[in-house]
Design a protein around this motif. Structure first.
Motif, short mmCIF file in Angstrom:
data_model
loop_
_atom_site.label_atom_id
_atom_site.label_comp_id
_atom_site.label_asym_id
_atom_site.label_seq_id
_atom_site.Cartn_x
_atom_site.Cartn_y
_atom_site.Cartn_z
N ARG A 136 1.15 -1.37 -2.39
CA ARG A 136 2.07 -2.52 -2.26
C ARG A 136 3.25 -2.17 -1.37
O ARG A 136 3.66 -2.97 -0.52
CB ARG A 136 2.56 -2.97 -3.64
CG ARG A 136 1.55 -3.78 -4.41
CD ARG A 136 2.14 -4.40 -5.66
NE ARG A 136 2.44 -3.43 -6.68
CZ ARG A 136 1.57 -2.99 -7.58
NH1 ARG A 136 0.35 -3.44 -7.59
NH2 ARG A 136 1.92 -2.09 -8.48
N ALA A 137 3.81 -0.99 -1.51
CA ALA A 137 4.94 -0.57 -0.68
C ALA A 137 4.53 -0.46 0.78
O ALA A 137 5.27 -0.89 1.68
CB ALA A 137 5.50 0.77 -1.18
N LEU A 138 3.36 0.07 1.03
CA LEU A 138 2.87 0.20 2.40
C LEU A 138 2.65 -1.18 3.02
O LEU A 138 3.02 -1.42 4.18
CB LEU A 138 1.58 1.01 2.43
CG LEU A 138 0.95 1.22 3.81
CD1 LEU A 138 1.91 1.93 4.75
CD2 LEU A 138 -0.35 1.99 3.68
N LEU A 139 2.08 -2.10 2.27
CA LEU A 139 1.86 -3.45 2.79
C LEU A 139 3.18 -4.15 3.09
O LEU A 139 3.30 -4.86 4.09
CB LEU A 139 1.03 -4.27 1.80
CG LEU A 139 -0.45 -3.88 1.69
CD1 LEU A 139 -1.14 -4.68 0.59
CD2 LEU A 139 -1.15 -4.07 3.01
N ALA A 140 4.19 -3.94 2.24
CA ALA A 140 5.51 -4.54 2.49
C ALA A 140 6.11 -3.96 3.77
O ALA A 140 6.71 -4.70 4.57
CB ALA A 140 6.43 -4.29 1.30
N GLN A 141 5.96 -2.67 3.98
CA GLN A 141 6.46 -2.05 5.20
C GLN A 141 5.72 -2.57 6.43
O GLN A 141 6.34 -2.82 7.47
CB GLN A 141 6.32 -0.53 5.13
CG GLN A 141 7.27 0.12 4.15
CD GLN A 141 7.04 1.61 4.03
OE1 GLN A 141 5.99 2.12 4.39
NE2 GLN A 141 8.05 2.32 3.54
N LEU A 142 4.41 -2.75 6.32
CA LEU A 142 3.64 -3.27 7.44
C LEU A 142 4.03 -4.71 7.75
O LEU A 142 4.11 -5.10 8.92
CB LEU A 142 2.14 -3.17 7.14
CG LEU A 142 1.55 -1.77 7.20
CD1 LEU A 142 0.10 -1.79 6.71
CD2 LEU A 142 1.64 -1.20 8.59
N ASP A 143 4.29 -5.52 6.71
CA ASP A 143 4.74 -6.90 6.93
C ASP A 143 6.08 -6.91 7.65
O ASP A 143 6.29 -7.70 8.58
CB ASP A 143 4.87 -7.64 5.59
CG ASP A 143 3.54 -8.07 5.03
OD1 ASP A 143 2.54 -8.13 5.79
OD2 ASP A 143 3.48 -8.36 3.82
N ALA A 144 7.00 -6.05 7.23
CA ALA A 144 8.31 -5.98 7.86
C ALA A 144 8.18 -5.53 9.32
O ALA A 144 8.86 -6.08 10.21
CB ALA A 144 9.23 -5.03 7.10
N LEU A 145 7.31 -4.59 9.58
CA LEU A 145 7.10 -4.12 10.95
C LEU A 145 6.50 -5.22 11.81
O LEU A 145 6.92 -5.44 12.95
CB LEU A 145 6.19 -2.89 10.95
CG LEU A 145 5.83 -2.31 12.32
CD1 LEU A 145 7.10 -1.88 13.06
CD2 LEU A 145 4.87 -1.15 12.16
N GLN A 146 5.56 -5.96 11.26
CA GLN A 146 4.95 -7.06 12.00
C GLN A 146 5.99 -8.13 12.34
O GLN A 146 6.03 -8.64 13.45
CB GLN A 146 3.80 -7.67 11.21
CG GLN A 146 3.09 -8.78 11.95
CD GLN A 146 1.96 -9.38 11.14
OE1 GLN A 146 1.89 -9.22 9.93
NE2 GLN A 146 1.06 -10.05 11.82
N ASP A 147 6.85 -8.45 11.38
CA ASP A 147 7.92 -9.42 11.63
C ASP A 147 8.85 -8.92 12.72
O ASP A 147 9.28 -9.69 13.59
CB ASP A 147 8.71 -9.69 10.35
CG ASP A 147 7.90 -10.47 9.31
OD1 ASP A 147 6.85 -11.04 9.68
OD2 ASP A 147 8.33 -10.50 8.14
N LEU A 148 9.18 -7.65 12.70
CA LEU A 148 10.06 -7.07 13.70
C LEU A 148 9.43 -7.15 15.10
O LEU A 148 10.08 -7.55 16.06
CB LEU A 148 10.37 -5.61 13.35
CG LEU A 148 11.28 -4.85 14.30
CD1 LEU A 148 12.69 -5.44 14.24
CD2 LEU A 148 11.31 -3.39 13.95
N VAL A 149 8.16 -6.80 15.18
CA VAL A 149 7.46 -6.83 16.47
C VAL A 149 7.35 -8.26 17.00
O VAL A 149 7.50 -8.50 18.19
CB VAL A 149 6.06 -6.18 16.33
CG1 VAL A 149 5.20 -6.43 17.56
CG2 VAL A 149 6.20 -4.69 16.07
N GLN A 150 7.12 -9.21 16.11
CA GLN A 150 6.96 -10.59 16.52
C GLN A 150 8.30 -11.31 16.69
O GLN A 150 8.34 -12.45 17.12
CB GLN A 150 6.10 -11.35 15.51
CG GLN A 150 4.66 -10.88 15.49
CD GLN A 150 3.83 -11.59 14.46
OE1 GLN A 150 4.34 -12.23 13.54
NE2 GLN A 150 2.52 -11.48 14.58
N GLY A 151 9.39 -10.66 16.33
CA GLY A 151 10.70 -11.27 16.47
C GLY A 151 11.03 -12.31 15.41
O GLY A 151 11.85 -13.18 15.63
#
Length: 52
Positions: free
Chosen positions: A23-38
Motif C-alpha cells: 500500500r505504501a509503495l502504491l501511494a508513492q507511485l501515485d504521488a510520483l505519477q501525479d508529479l510527472v503529469q503535473g
C-alpha cells in the motif's frame, strides 16, 4: 498445485512484501505519477501550515 507450492516457497523464503508495504509503495507511485503529469492536488486542511 504448482502455484500453491510456489506461494509456500516464497512465503517461507520471506520474499513476499507485507500488505502495508505494498500500500505504501502504491501511494508513492501515485504521488510520483501525479508529479510527472503535473497534477496539482488540494492541500490537506488538516496538515500543519508551514511558516517562513
Amino acid at each position: 498445485m504448482e502455484l500453491r507450492e510456489l506461494n509456500l516457497g516464497l512465503v517461507e523464503d520471506g520474499l513476499l512484501p507485507e500488505p502495508g508495504q505494498i500500500r505504501a509503495l502504491l501511494a508513492q507511485l501515485d504521488a510520483l505519477q501525479d508529479l510527472v503529469q503535473g497534477v496539482k492536488k488540494k492541500p490537506n486542511p488538516n496538515a500543519p501550515k508551514r511558516s517562513l
